[in-house]
Design an enzyme around this catalytic site. Structure first.
Site, short mmCIF file in Angstrom:
data_model
loop_
_atom_site.label_atom_id
_atom_site.label_comp_id
_atom_site.label_asym_id
_atom_site.label_seq_id
_atom_site.Cartn_x
_atom_site.Cartn_y
_atom_site.Cartn_z
N ASP A 1 45.34 56.03 35.89
CA ASP A 1 44.15 55.36 36.50
C ASP A 1 43.72 56.60 37.19
OD1 ASP A 1 42.18 54.27 37.97
OD2 ASP A 1 43.12 52.54 38.71
N LYS B 1 36.42 54.32 51.36
CA LYS B 1 37.80 53.79 51.22
C LYS B 1 38.64 54.78 51.37
CE LYS B 1 40.55 52.07 47.21
NZ LYS B 1 40.59 51.64 45.64
N ASP C 1 38.39 43.99 42.55
CA ASP C 1 38.73 45.50 42.54
C ASP C 1 37.89 46.52 43.53
OD1 ASP C 1 38.89 48.13 41.99
OD2 ASP C 1 38.30 48.09 39.93
N GLU D 1 46.71 48.59 42.06
CA GLU D 1 45.49 48.49 40.87
C GLU D 1 46.08 48.71 39.53
OE1 GLU D 1 43.19 51.40 42.59
OE2 GLU D 1 42.21 50.41 43.95
#
Ligand code: ADP
Ligand code: MG
Length: 581
Positions: A170, A70, A8, A147
Site C-alpha cells: 500500500d 494525517k 478510510d 489499512e
C-alpha cells in the site's frame, strides 16, 4: 439495525463505505464523488470547506488550506489556517464529520458507529489521536483497524475458499505499508507487517516539483516560504504530470510565475517517463526495506507470495509496479480499484463486528506491528547501566494479546519504580519511541530485587494498556499512560468539541455550486489574460444566479460556465463516472 460505516481516513483522500445487502459499498460525497480529498480550507467568510472544494482553494490560496495533516497525528503540533488554529485530530474530525454527513444523506438516517482505518505503522499516540478525531466528529469509533488488514478483508471477502499467501503493498499519499497474510478456509491471518511512515506519492510529486524549480534556479524549501503560491500551483501541475506519466511516455508542466499564475505563454517543461523514473529512483529504492522485512518476518519465501495486491493511488506509477513485479516475480493484482479497497474492507470489518450473516464464515486475525516493552537497567559487574529495552510483546504477535514480564527493584529500600513504556525494535530505548510512563509506588522496604509484574495488553484497536502489580502489597497500578501526545482529558475533549461545534460549515447542499466556482476560480490563474475577463464574468454570472433563486437563470448560467470552461480546455466533472463498486 443501526448503520455502521467503514472509513478510510487517508493522508490524501478519505472514503466512506457501508455494508449493505451482503456487500460493501462506497458512499458518494456531496458533489457525487467517492474520494473526498483530505483537505481543509477556511474561507475569507470564515466558513469551513472540506474535500474537493478545499483542494481547489489550496491552489490559489495555500495559506487558507491544509492538506496531509494525517502526518501530524499523534504530535502536539497546531496549525494556522486562515487565521484559525487547529490540532491534527481536529482537522481529521472535520473530514470525518463530512463523511458522516455524506453517509447520513445517503442512508437517510443518523450514523454513529464507525470503523476507522490507520496505517499499520501508526503508533499508540497516532491511534489515540485517530480515535479522538472520531469522537470530535460525533462518531462512536467501534474499532481502529490497520489499512492493509482492511485491504486484505476486501480481497478475502470475495475469495473465501482460497488457500494462499497474500502480500498487500500500500503506497498512499504519505505512507507505505506492506503486509503478509495467509488465507485458509475463510480465516484471514496477518502474519507480518512492516512499513515506512514517511514515504508516499506526495514525495514523488515533491521530487518532480523540486526538479521543476531547479530549472528556475529555485530550491523547494526556500520557494515554499517565499513564493507559496508559485509552489502550490506548480505542485498541482506536477501532480497532474505524475498521473499522466503513469499512462503516457511524456508529460508537460506549465511553469507558473512568482504569483502562481500560469497566464500567457508560460514556460513549458517537458518530462519523459524515463527522466521521471531516474528522478524518483531513490524513492522507489526505499520500497525495498519494508518489503524485505515483511517477507522475512513472515518466514516465507518471496516466491510463495503468488498474490501481490496493490493498494493506494501511488501504486499506479509504473516504476512502483515494475519494482514490485520484479521483486516477487509475479504480475501484481489489482482486481479491485486501489483507491477503494481499504474503505470497502473497513465496511467488511464493520459487518464482522455486527455479526452480519453475509460474513459469518469469515474470521480475521491481526498482528501487533511493532515491539512493545519497558526500559530496564542492566548490571555489568558493579556497574548498572540504564537505557536498555525489555520487549514484552514482540512485533507480529497475533492480537489481541496480553503478556507479562517481571522486573525488579535495583536498589535496597527502593520504594518507587517509574515504568517507562516504549515501542520499537532497538535494543536501547533511545532508539525507540516513548509511549508514556507509569509510576509504581508503595513498594515495601527491603533488599534490591523486589519483583514487580508488568502486564501489557494490546487490543484489537492496536491500543496498549499497561498494568503493574506489586505482589508483596497486592497493589495494582493501571496505566493511563502520561505524556501521551494526542490524548486529552475529558474536560479538554469537551472544550475541543465546543470549539468544533462553533465552526461554520459551508452548507452541504450548496457544495456542488461552490466547488464549481472554486474550480473555475482556480482555472482563472491558468488561462491567457485575454480569456480571463470572459471567465471571470462567467463566474460572476453564475454566482449571482446561484443567489437569485431563479432556477432557469441558474441552469443557464451553469451550463454557460461549464461550456466556457471546456472551450478553454478544462473539463469539469462533478459526478463520478463509475458505478459504485
Ligand atoms: P492516502 O491513502 O494516503 O490518502 P491514496 O491511496 O489516495 O492516499 O493515494 C494518493 C496518492 O496517490 C497521491 O500521492 C496521488 O498523487 C497518487 N496517485 C493517485 N492516482 C495516481 C496516478 N494515476 N498516478 C500516479 N500517482 C497517483
Ligand atoms: Mg490509503
Amino acid at each position: 439495525m443501526a448503520p455502521f460505516i467503514g472509513i478510510d481516513l487517508g493522508t490524501t483522500n478519505s472514503l466512506c463505505a457501508i455494508f449493505e445487502d451482503g456487500q460493501p459499498k462506497l458512499i458518494p460525497n456531496a458533489i457525487g464523488q467517492l474520494l473526498t480529498p483530505s483537505v481543509i480550507g477556511v474561507t475569507a467568510a470564515d466558513e469551513i470547506l472540506v474535500g474537493a472544494a478545499a483542494k481547489e482553494l489550496a491552489v490559489v490560496q495555500p495559506d487558507r488550506c491544509m492538506a496531509a495533516f494525517k502526518r501530524l497525528m499523534g504530535t502536539n503540533r497546531r496549525v494556522q489556517i486562515g487565521g484559525r488554529e487547529f490540532s491534527a485530530p481536529e482537522l481529521s474530525s472535520l473530514v470525518l464529520k463530512s463523511l458522516k454527513q455524506d453517509a447520513e444523506a445517503y442512508l437517510g438516517k443518523a450514523v454513529r458507529d464507525a470503523v476507522i482505518t490507520v496505517p499499520a505503522y501508526f503508533n499508540d499516540n497516532q491511534r489515540k489521536a485517530t480515535r479522538l478525531a472520531g469522537e470530535l466528529a460525533g462518531l462512536n469509533v467501534r474499532r481502529i483497524i490497520n489499512e492493509p488488514t482492511a485491504a486484505a478483508l476486501k480481497y478475502g471477502f470475495h475469495d473465501r475458499q482460497a488457500e494462499k499467501y497474500f502480500i498487500v503493498i500500500d503506497l498512499g499519499g504519505g505512507t507505505f505499508d506492506v503486509t503478509a497474510m495467509e488465507v485458509f478456509e475463510g480465516t484471514l491471518e496477518i502474519i507480518s507487517t512492516a512499513g515506512e511512515s514517511f514515504l508516499g506519492g506526495e514525495d514523488f510529486t515533491n521530487r518532480l516539483t523540486a526538479w521543476a524549480l531547479e530549472s528556475q534556479k529555485l530550491n523547494l524549501e526556500t520557494a515554499e516560504m517565499r513564493h507559496p503560491q508559485l509552489v502550490a500551483r506548480l505542485r498541482s501541475e506536477c501532480e497532474a504530470a505524475k498521473r499522466r506519466l503513469a499512462v503516457e511516455s511524456e508529460a508537460t508542466i506549465r511553469m507558473p510565475d512568482l504569483n502562481g499564475d500560469i497566464g500567457d505563454d508560460p514556460e513549458i517543461l517537458r518530462v519523459t517517463q524515463k527522466q521521471f523514473d531516474t528522478l524518483i529512483d531513490p524513492l522507489v529504492k526505499r520500497l525495498a526495506r519494508p518489503i524485505a522485512k515483511a517477507v522475512r518476518d513472515s518466514r516465507r519465501e518471496t516466491g510463495e507470495f503468488q498474490n501481490v495486491i496493490l493498494v493506494g493511488g501511488a501504486t499506479r506509477m509504473n516504476a512502483v509496479r515494475n519494482y514490485v513485479k520484479t521483486f516477487f516475480g509475479v504480475e501484481p493484482l489489482c482486481t479491485y480499484d486501489p483507491d477503494y479497497v481499504v474503505a470497502l474492507g473497513a465496511a467488511v470489518q464493520a459487518a464482522l463486528i455486527s455479526d452480519d450473516r453475509a460474513v459469518d464464515d469469515m474470521v480475521m486475525t491481526d498482528v501487533c506491528p511493532f515491539t512493545l516493552g519497558v526500559e530496564i537497567v542492566k548490571e555489568f559487574g558493579q556497574h548498572q547501566m540504564t537505557g536498555y529495552f525489555l520487549p514484552i510483546i514482540h512485533r507480529n504477535t497475533t492480537i489481541p494479546v496480553s503478556r507479562e514480564q517481571i522486573v525488579s527493584t535495583i536498589a535496597p529500600n527502593q520504594r518507587e519504580v517509574l515504568v517507562r513504556v516504549f515501542q520499537g525494535e532497538s535494543r536501547k530505548v533511545e532508539g525507540n519511541l516513548k509511549l508514556g510512563e507509569l509510576q509504581v509506588s508503595g513498594i515495601p522496604p527491603g533488599p534490591s530485587g523486589q519483583p514487580i509484574q508488568i502486564r501489557f495488553t494490546y487490543d484489537l484497536n492496536g491500543i496498549l494498556e499497561v498494568e503493574a502489580f506489586v505482589p508483596q502489597t497486592g497493589k495494582k497500578f493501571a496505566a493511563v499512560l502520561t505524556q501521551n501526545a494526542g490524548t486529552l482529558s475529558k474536560a479538554e475533549i469537551e472544550k475541543a468539541l465546543r470549539r468544533m461545534q462553533g465552526l461554520k460549515f459551508y452548507p452541504r447542499d450548496e457544495m456542488r455550486n461552490r466547488h464549481l466556482v472554486l474550480f473555475a476560480e482556480r482555472v482563472v490563474g491558468e488561462v491567457a489574460s485575454f480569456q480571463r475577463d470572459e471567465l471571470e464574468s462567467g463566474i460572476d454570472q453564475f454566482e449571482q444566479a446561484m443567489n437569485s433563486g431563479d432556477r432557469e437563470w441558474f441552469e443557464q448560467s451553469r451550463t454557460g460556465l461549464l461550456t466556457l470552461l471546456s472551450t478553454l480546455g478544462f473539463v469539469y466533472e462533478d459526478e463520478t463516472q463509475e458505478e459504485t463498486p
